[in-house]
Design a protein around this motif. Sequence first.
Motif, PDB file in Angstrom:
ATOM      1  N   GLU A  60       0.795  -1.223   0.000  1.00 27.67           N
ATOM      2  CA  GLU A  60       0.000   0.000   0.000  1.00 27.67           C
ATOM      3  C   GLU A  60       0.831   1.279   0.000  1.00 27.67           C
ATOM      4  O   GLU A  60       0.273   2.362  -0.162  1.00 27.67           O
ATOM      5  CB  GLU A  60      -0.965   0.011   1.191  1.00 27.67           C
ATOM      6  CG  GLU A  60      -2.001  -1.091   1.131  1.00 27.67           C
ATOM      7  CD  GLU A  60      -2.959  -1.070   2.313  1.00 27.67           C
ATOM      8  OE1 GLU A  60      -3.165   0.014   2.901  1.00 27.67           O
ATOM      9  OE2 GLU A  60      -3.493  -2.137   2.632  1.00 27.67           O
ATOM     10  N   VAL A  61       2.130   1.154   0.210  1.00 23.09           N
ATOM     11  CA  VAL A  61       2.972   2.346   0.317  1.00 23.09           C
ATOM     12  C   VAL A  61       4.050   2.313  -0.752  1.00 23.09           C
ATOM     13  O   VAL A  61       4.824   1.349  -0.827  1.00 23.09           O
ATOM     14  CB  VAL A  61       3.626   2.441   1.727  1.00 23.09           C
ATOM     15  CG1 VAL A  61       4.483   3.687   1.831  1.00 23.09           C
ATOM     16  CG2 VAL A  61       2.562   2.422   2.803  1.00 23.09           C
ATOM     17  N   ARG A  62       4.089   3.340  -1.555  1.00 23.82           N
ATOM     18  CA  ARG A  62       5.177   3.483  -2.521  1.00 23.82           C
ATOM     19  C   ARG A  62       6.386   4.069  -1.811  1.00 23.82           C
ATOM     20  O   ARG A  62       6.251   4.864  -0.901  1.00 23.82           O
ATOM     21  CB  ARG A  62       4.766   4.401  -3.666  1.00 23.82           C
ATOM     22  CG  ARG A  62       3.714   3.820  -4.547  1.00 23.82           C
ATOM     23  CD  ARG A  62       3.422   4.788  -5.691  1.00 23.82           C
ATOM     24  NE  ARG A  62       2.326   4.295  -6.487  1.00 23.82           N
ATOM     25  CZ  ARG A  62       2.488   3.708  -7.663  1.00 23.82           C
ATOM     26  NH1 ARG A  62       3.693   3.559  -8.162  1.00 23.82           N
ATOM     27  NH2 ARG A  62       1.446   3.293  -8.343  1.00 23.82           N
ATOM     28  N   GLY A  63       7.550   3.682  -2.248  1.00 25.45           N
ATOM     29  CA  GLY A  63       8.758   4.215  -1.642  1.00 25.45           C
ATOM     30  C   GLY A  63       9.555   3.122  -0.962  1.00 25.45           C
ATOM     31  O   GLY A  63       9.348   1.936  -1.185  1.00 25.45           O
ATOM     32  N   GLY A  64      10.445   3.569  -0.112  1.00 29.55           N
ATOM     33  CA  GLY A  64      11.350   2.651   0.555  1.00 29.55           C
ATOM     34  C   GLY A  64      11.048   2.521   2.032  1.00 29.55           C
ATOM     35  O   GLY A  64       9.949   2.844   2.496  1.00 29.55           O
ATOM     36  N   PRO A  65      12.028   2.064   2.786  1.00 27.89           N
ATOM     37  CA  PRO A  65      11.837   1.833   4.219  1.00 27.89           C
ATOM     38  C   PRO A  65      11.391   3.073   4.999  1.00 27.89           C
ATOM     39  O   PRO A  65      10.582   2.960   5.921  1.00 27.89           O
ATOM     40  CB  PRO A  65      13.212   1.355   4.695  1.00 27.89           C
ATOM     41  CG  PRO A  65      13.879   0.825   3.482  1.00 27.89           C
ATOM     42  CD  PRO A  65      13.351   1.626   2.334  1.00 27.89           C
ATOM     43  N   GLN A  66      11.893   4.252   4.639  1.00 34.41           N
ATOM     44  CA  GLN A  66      11.486   5.481   5.344  1.00 34.41           C
ATOM     45  C   GLN A  66       9.981   5.673   5.273  1.00 34.41           C
ATOM     46  O   GLN A  66       9.317   5.891   6.281  1.00 34.41           O
ATOM     47  CB  GLN A  66      12.185   6.712   4.739  1.00 34.41           C
ATOM     48  CG  GLN A  66      13.572   6.935   5.218  1.00 34.41           C
ATOM     49  CD  GLN A  66      13.621   7.627   6.577  1.00 34.41           C
ATOM     50  OE1 GLN A  66      12.642   7.742   7.302  1.00 34.41           O
ATOM     51  NE2 GLN A  66      14.800   8.063   6.938  1.00 34.41           N
ATOM     52  N   GLU A  67       9.444   5.604   4.059  1.00 33.13           N
ATOM     53  CA  GLU A  67       8.019   5.853   3.851  1.00 33.13           C
ATOM     54  C   GLU A  67       7.162   4.731   4.443  1.00 33.13           C
ATOM     55  O   GLU A  67       6.117   4.976   5.053  1.00 33.13           O
ATOM     56  CB  GLU A  67       7.711   6.001   2.355  1.00 33.13           C
ATOM     57  CG  GLU A  67       8.322   7.223   1.713  1.00 33.13           C
ATOM     58  CD  GLU A  67       9.802   7.070   1.367  1.00 33.13           C
ATOM     59  OE1 GLU A  67      10.458   8.097   1.120  1.00 33.13           O
ATOM     60  OE2 GLU A  67      10.311   5.926   1.347  1.00 33.13           O
ATOM     61  N   ARG A  68       7.603   3.509   4.249  1.00 39.60           N
ATOM     62  CA  ARG A  68       6.815   2.369   4.727  1.00 39.60           C
ATOM     63  C   ARG A  68       6.775   2.282   6.243  1.00 39.60           C
ATOM     64  O   ARG A  68       5.721   2.028   6.826  1.00 39.60           O
ATOM     65  CB  ARG A  68       7.359   1.076   4.130  1.00 39.60           C
ATOM     66  CG  ARG A  68       7.071   0.975   2.644  1.00 39.60           C
ATOM     67  CD  ARG A  68       7.724  -0.231   2.028  1.00 39.60           C
ATOM     68  NE  ARG A  68       7.322  -0.359   0.618  1.00 39.60           N
ATOM     69  CZ  ARG A  68       7.883  -1.178  -0.233  1.00 39.60           C
ATOM     70  NH1 ARG A  68       8.867  -1.974   0.167  1.00 39.60           N
ATOM     71  NH2 ARG A  68       7.464  -1.232  -1.476  1.00 39.60           N
ATOM     72  N   THR A  69       7.910   2.480   6.894  1.00 36.06           N
ATOM     73  CA  THR A  69       7.910   2.420   8.358  1.00 36.06           C
ATOM     74  C   THR A  69       7.148   3.605   8.946  1.00 36.06           C
ATOM     75  O   THR A  69       6.474   3.467   9.958  1.00 36.06           O
ATOM     76  CB  THR A  69       9.334   2.352   8.935  1.00 36.06           C
ATOM     77  OG1 THR A  69      10.098   3.462   8.450  1.00 36.06           O
ATOM     78  CG2 THR A  69      10.022   1.053   8.571  1.00 36.06           C
ATOM     79  N   HIS A  70       7.235   4.757   8.295  1.00 33.67           N
ATOM     80  CA  HIS A  70       6.484   5.931   8.748  1.00 33.67           C
ATOM     81  C   HIS A  70       4.982   5.638   8.679  1.00 33.67           C
ATOM     82  O   HIS A  70       4.238   5.882   9.626  1.00 33.67           O
ATOM     83  CB  HIS A  70       6.843   7.154   7.903  1.00 33.67           C
ATOM     84  CG  HIS A  70       6.124   8.391   8.325  1.00 33.67           C
ATOM     85  ND1 HIS A  70       4.935   8.783   7.773  1.00 33.67           N
ATOM     86  CD2 HIS A  70       6.426   9.319   9.271  1.00 33.67           C
ATOM     87  CE1 HIS A  70       4.523   9.898   8.339  1.00 33.67           C
ATOM     88  NE2 HIS A  70       5.413  10.246   9.255  1.00 33.67           N
ATOM     89  N   TRP A  71       4.537   5.094   7.564  1.00 36.38           N
ATOM     90  CA  TRP A  71       3.124   4.784   7.378  1.00 36.38           C
ATOM     91  C   TRP A  71       2.647   3.749   8.406  1.00 36.38           C
ATOM     92  O   TRP A  71       1.599   3.909   9.027  1.00 36.38           O
ATOM     93  CB  TRP A  71       2.885   4.278   5.958  1.00 36.38           C
ATOM     94  CG  TRP A  71       1.465   3.958   5.656  1.00 36.38           C
ATOM     95  CD1 TRP A  71       0.488   4.835   5.240  1.00 36.38           C
ATOM     96  CD2 TRP A  71       0.835   2.672   5.735  1.00 36.38           C
ATOM     97  NE1 TRP A  71      -0.693   4.164   5.069  1.00 36.38           N
ATOM     98  CE2 TRP A  71      -0.514   2.832   5.363  1.00 36.38           C
ATOM     99  CE3 TRP A  71       1.280   1.405   6.084  1.00 36.38           C
ATOM    100  CZ2 TRP A  71      -1.414   1.774   5.324  1.00 36.38           C
ATOM    101  CZ3 TRP A  71       0.387   0.340   6.051  1.00 36.38           C
ATOM    102  CH2 TRP A  71      -0.941   0.535   5.671  1.00 36.38           C
TER     103      TRP A  71
END
Length: 147
Positions: A60-71
Amino acid sequence: YTFWKRTAPPPTMLLFDAPDRERCVVRREQTSTPLQALALMNDPTFVEAARKLAERMMTEVRGGPQERTHWGFCLVTARDPSQRERSALVDLFERQRARFASNAGWCDEWLAVGASPPDESLDRSELAAYSVVASVMLNLDETITTH
């Protein structure tokens, strides 16, 4: 689903301060104990829940670890993580991804926990690493207790 006997709630629910149903309870007790952490990190139900959260983070989240862990953090805590929390989660993800990539056996064992199969379209070592991160997020004191 679980069976709840009239006189004794399921053991995991006792760990999380479930009332015994013998009397009305207006407000539940709130504790944070090592046994709760042990259950959250090892009980197959919670390990599988962390894997399913990790699958959502990856799909559900585009991007890398920063974006995914934030979400994922926002989803489970209803707040933005601090910069220190974000960097700790990304660092944990990177270390776990390297660990699982170097040992396929650990990866397969971790992903096999639970009744539902893992999403086969996702990278297995990455999914396992995000599952560990999700498990940590689900084990945060602010996640398991309401204030």
